[in-house]
Write a protein that holds these residues in place. Structure first.
Motif, PDB file in Angstrom:
ATOM      1  N   GLU A   1      29.200  -6.933  -2.214  1.00 23.43           N
ATOM      2  CA  GLU A   1      27.767  -6.650  -2.384  1.00 23.43           C
ATOM      3  C   GLU A   1      27.187  -7.464  -3.536  1.00 23.43           C
TER       4      GLU A   1
ATOM      5  N   VAL B   1      21.927 -14.542  -2.361  1.00 26.97           N
ATOM      6  CA  VAL B   1      20.565 -14.452  -1.823  1.00 26.97           C
ATOM      7  C   VAL B   1      19.507 -14.520  -2.926  1.00 26.97           C
TER       8      VAL B   1
ATOM      9  N   TRP C   1      26.786 -11.015  -2.453  1.00 23.41           N
ATOM     10  CA  TRP C   1      25.672 -11.186  -1.515  1.00 23.41           C
ATOM     11  C   TRP C   1      24.337 -11.201  -2.264  1.00 23.41           C
TER      12      TRP C   1
END
Length: 134
Positions: free
Chosen positions: A43, A50, A46
């Motif tokens: 997580e 992003v 990610w």
């Protein structure tokens, strides 16, 4: 000649930087939403890819032209010598170092946000899912 400090485009971008606490708060609330879907490291990676990756890549490859703000854009042929010097500074090796340091700092901030996110769970929307938060 005007000082760099009197350049309105620099102040527009400085105001954007001042929005940092708002984005930190929204990130905290997003990370506090729902139960984790993936392992912590996945997580975090990610969110970093992003959230930090695109800005880092843009600043590293072709820095943003601060005089191209949509509502107050200045055509390249109308830039003053000082404005051209400001843009040239974005192409310097020092700018790349600052870009790298800023990305590393953001990775560290992101890691700390993940640790503090559970404290902000009461601020999350009712039955939100972690996917929506991310």
């Amino acid at each position: 000649m005007r000082s760099h400090w009197q350049e309105p485009f620099l102040w527009i971008h400085a105001a954007g930087i001042l929005l940092f606490p708002l984005w930190v708060g929204l990130t905290l609330i997003g990370l506090a939403t729902g139960d984790p879907l993936l392992p912590v490291g996945v997580e975090q990676a990610w969110v970093a890819v992003v959230g930090i990756g695109p800005v880092f890549a843009m600043q590293w490859r072709k820095p943003f032209d601060i005089f191209s703000v949509w509502v107050a854009s200045v055509p390249p042929e109308e830039l003053t010598l000082e404005q051209r010097c400001i843009l040239a500074a974005f192409l310097s090796p020092e700018h790349k170092i600052l870009t790298l340091l800023a990305a590393i700092l953001m990775l560290e901030v992101g890691e700390r946000l993940y640790d503090f996110a559970p404290l902000f769970a009461p601020l999350t929307p009712g039955n939100g899912t972690r996917l929506a938060g991310l």
